[in-house]
Motif scaffolding. Structure first.
Motif, mmCIF file in Angstrom:
data_model
loop_
_atom_site.group_PDB
_atom_site.id
_atom_site.type_symbol
_atom_site.label_atom_id
_atom_site.label_comp_id
_atom_site.label_asym_id
_atom_site.label_seq_id
_atom_site.Cartn_x
_atom_site.Cartn_y
_atom_site.Cartn_z
ATOM 1 N N UNK A 238 0.834 -1.205 0.000
ATOM 2 C CA UNK A 238 0.000 0.000 0.000
ATOM 3 C C UNK A 238 0.867 1.253 0.000
ATOM 4 N N UNK A 239 1.910 1.249 0.834
ATOM 5 C CA UNK A 239 2.797 2.400 0.890
ATOM 6 C C UNK A 239 3.504 2.605 -0.442
ATOM 7 N N UNK A 240 3.936 1.523 -1.062
ATOM 8 C CA UNK A 240 4.586 1.634 -2.360
ATOM 9 C C UNK A 240 3.680 2.223 -3.419
ATOM 10 N N UNK A 241 2.426 1.809 -3.429
ATOM 11 C CA UNK A 241 1.467 2.354 -4.393
ATOM 12 C C UNK A 241 1.203 3.835 -4.141
ATOM 13 N N UNK A 242 1.124 4.228 -2.884
ATOM 14 C CA UNK A 242 0.916 5.643 -2.551
ATOM 15 C C UNK A 242 2.077 6.500 -3.041
ATOM 16 N N UNK A 243 3.291 6.014 -2.883
ATOM 17 C CA UNK A 243 4.451 6.802 -3.313
ATOM 18 C C UNK A 243 4.562 6.826 -4.832
ATOM 19 N N UNK A 244 4.156 5.752 -5.510
ATOM 20 C CA UNK A 244 4.096 5.782 -6.973
ATOM 21 C C UNK A 244 3.059 6.787 -7.456
ATOM 22 N N UNK A 245 1.916 6.826 -6.773
ATOM 23 C CA UNK A 245 0.881 7.791 -7.131
ATOM 24 C C UNK A 245 1.381 9.216 -6.929
ATOM 25 N N UNK A 246 2.081 9.449 -5.819
ATOM 26 C CA UNK A 246 2.632 10.773 -5.558
ATOM 27 C C UNK A 246 3.609 11.173 -6.662
ATOM 28 N N UNK A 247 4.478 10.252 -7.054
ATOM 29 C CA UNK A 247 5.428 10.520 -8.130
ATOM 30 C C UNK A 247 4.697 10.852 -9.433
ATOM 31 N N UNK A 248 3.669 10.057 -9.745
ATOM 32 C CA UNK A 248 2.916 10.288 -10.965
ATOM 33 C C UNK A 248 2.222 11.636 -10.990
ATOM 34 N N UNK A 249 1.674 12.049 -9.850
ATOM 35 C CA UNK A 249 0.979 13.340 -9.789
ATOM 36 C C UNK A 249 1.947 14.506 -9.943
ATOM 37 N N UNK A 250 3.099 14.421 -9.272
ATOM 38 C CA UNK A 250 4.075 15.512 -9.350
ATOM 39 C C UNK A 250 4.632 15.635 -10.761
ATOM 40 N N UNK A 251 5.131 14.525 -11.300
ATOM 41 C CA UNK A 251 5.741 14.553 -12.625
ATOM 42 C C UNK A 251 4.690 14.780 -13.704
ATOM 43 N N UNK A 300 15.125 13.898 -4.523
ATOM 44 C CA UNK A 300 14.411 12.780 -3.907
ATOM 45 C C UNK A 300 13.123 12.411 -4.619
ATOM 46 N N UNK A 301 12.541 13.316 -5.394
ATOM 47 C CA UNK A 301 11.322 12.943 -6.118
ATOM 48 C C UNK A 301 11.604 11.766 -7.051
ATOM 49 N N UNK A 302 12.825 11.699 -7.576
ATOM 50 C CA UNK A 302 13.201 10.572 -8.438
ATOM 51 C C UNK A 302 13.366 9.294 -7.633
ATOM 52 N N UNK A 303 13.495 9.419 -6.313
ATOM 53 C CA UNK A 303 13.624 8.245 -5.468
ATOM 54 C C UNK A 303 12.315 7.584 -5.120
ATOM 55 N N UNK A 304 11.193 8.243 -5.407
ATOM 56 C CA UNK A 304 9.892 7.669 -5.061
ATOM 57 C C UNK A 304 9.634 6.329 -5.748
ATOM 58 N N UNK A 305 9.809 6.210 -7.070
ATOM 59 C CA UNK A 305 9.584 4.888 -7.685
ATOM 60 C C UNK A 305 10.608 3.855 -7.236
ATOM 61 N N UNK A 306 11.858 4.272 -6.949
ATOM 62 C CA UNK A 306 12.849 3.324 -6.457
ATOM 63 C C UNK A 306 12.466 2.816 -5.070
ATOM 64 N N UNK A 307 11.955 3.705 -4.234
ATOM 65 C CA UNK A 307 11.469 3.301 -2.915
ATOM 66 C C UNK A 307 10.359 2.275 -3.048
ATOM 67 N N UNK A 308 9.435 2.501 -3.974
ATOM 68 C CA UNK A 308 8.340 1.548 -4.197
ATOM 69 C C UNK A 308 8.881 0.196 -4.653
ATOM 70 N N UNK A 309 9.866 0.232 -5.531
ATOM 71 C CA UNK A 309 10.488 -1.009 -5.997
ATOM 72 C C UNK A 309 11.132 -1.762 -4.837
ATOM 73 N N UNK A 310 11.868 -1.066 -3.973
ATOM 74 C CA UNK A 310 12.538 -1.713 -2.855
ATOM 75 C C UNK A 310 11.536 -2.282 -1.853
ATOM 76 N N UNK A 311 10.444 -1.571 -1.626
ATOM 77 C CA UNK A 311 9.388 -2.093 -0.758
ATOM 78 C C UNK A 311 8.836 -3.405 -1.298
#
Length: 350
Positions: A238-251, A300-311
């Motif tokens: 769930x946390x990974x999906x939230x951070x992917x969504x955040x990345x998608x909205x910003x970019x 760090x915004x570029x780290x959001x999808x990497x964080x999701x991947x690591x989760x």
């Protein structure tokens, strides 16, 4: 005469950083202490380096018992040789500021804490470290708020294994690392045991006392966080999906704003640009809690999808019982343990 503090450093193939760590430890002043390095089956120059530094006692971790984590086994071996009234468990990749040991002991006593833990200043090198580590540490700060960890009335418990100062009395009372022998997240498990015992924890960012470079390559970063992330967060998917969504909205809002501007749709472009600025501003506000440089925070915004991947990687590795760390494989028992951790973390942090 018994030293006030026994500094115990577990080391497994740490030739790249151990010398710098030990030089910073043995030069401490203002408190009586001893230094014990536990050689945990190293195959590089770790033992040679430790033995070359005056005042350092080197011991062997011994065979790894079935069901034990390697670090827990090493720390128990170190404690057996320790004579201090307090134990400082610190990692080989740390560097300690002059006088920090005496100040930490004074702070623990002034706070009436049985366990004091500092979250070190994190050294980052290269793009991915700069991008993903602020995201991870911001999430940790939000999940394990230092004020709540340090509040005896709060059930939230945490510690950073890179710097844990604990009284001998408290350590022995809760059974030490032997009581959490198979736990790969031994720092949080020890803190939880101390807090359950009714003793106080004091936890804060400790950049004034200690710094660390946790990983020296992307492969090490990936392996280390694969081991830990699913244990630290109760709902990694769930946390990974939230951070992917955040990345998608910003970019996405930035891209749309640029396209609208290229088409001379100025009003709509400004609106989307403002949306992007607000989202990015909220993101930066959260990231600033992690104590990294502005440059790293911006990246760090570029780290959001990497964080999701690591989760996701961590969740899958624990579920399948395929967790690797320091050349050791931890198997199926961890699949059950990660679920137990998730339940406990979810309970204590809501």
């Amino acid at each position: 005469m018994r030293p006030a503090v026994s500094v115990i450093v577990p080391a497994r193939n740490e030739e790249a950083c151990l010398g710098t760590c030990l030089e910073s430890v043995v030069s401490q002043a203002g408190v009586s202490f001893e230094v014990v390095v536990v050689d945990d089956g190293s195959t590089d120059r770790t033992r040679e380096i430790a033995e070359s530094i005056a005042g350092v006692k080197v011991v062997d971790a011994g065979p790894l018992p079935a069901g034990w984590g390697g670090k827990n086994n090493a720390l128990v071996a170190g404690v057996r040789q320790a004579k201090g009234e307090w134990f400082l468990f610190t990692d080989a990749d740390t560097v300690h500021q002059p006088g920090s040991l005496a100040r930490a002991l004074a702070e623990a006593r002034s706070q009436r804490a049985a366990l004091l833990s500092y979250s070190p200043e994190q050294e980052v090198h290269g793009f991915w470290e700069r991008a993903v580590k602020p995201v991870i540490f911001a999430e940790l700060t939000g999940r394990y708020r230092p004020a709540e960890v340090s509040d005896p009335a709060s059930p939230v418990a945490a510690a950073n294994g890179q710097y844990i100062l604990i009284s001998r009395e408290a350590y022995e009372a809760v059974g030490g690392h032997a009581s959490i022998a198979g736990d790969l997240l031994e720092d949080v498990a020890l803190a939880r045991a101390v807090k359950r015992s009714g003793r106080k924890i004091f936890f804060r960012f400790g950049g004034d006392a200690v710094r660390t470079r946790m990983y020296r390559s992307f492969a090490q970063l990936r392996e280390g966080w694969t081991k830990n992330l699913a244990l630290l967060f109760p709902s990694p998917l769930r946390l990974g999906l939230l951070r992917l969504l955040e990345f998608g909205l910003i970019v996405g809002s930035a891209v749309v704003a640029a396209r609208l501007g290229a088409k001379d749709r100025v009003g709509a472009a400004i609106a989307m640009g403002l949306l992007c600025a607000v989202l990015y501003g909220l993101f930066l506000k959260r990231i600033r809690q992690a104590h990294f440089s502005w440059f790293s925070d911006v990246l760090a915004v570029a780290g959001l999808p990497m964080f999701s991947y690591l989760l996701l990687r961590s969740k899958v590795a624990h579920r399948e019982g395929k967790v690797s760390w320091k050349g050791r494989e931890y198997g199926a028992d961890e699949a059950a343990r990660v679920e137990s951790h998730a339940e406990v973390v979810d309970h204590v942090v809501g």
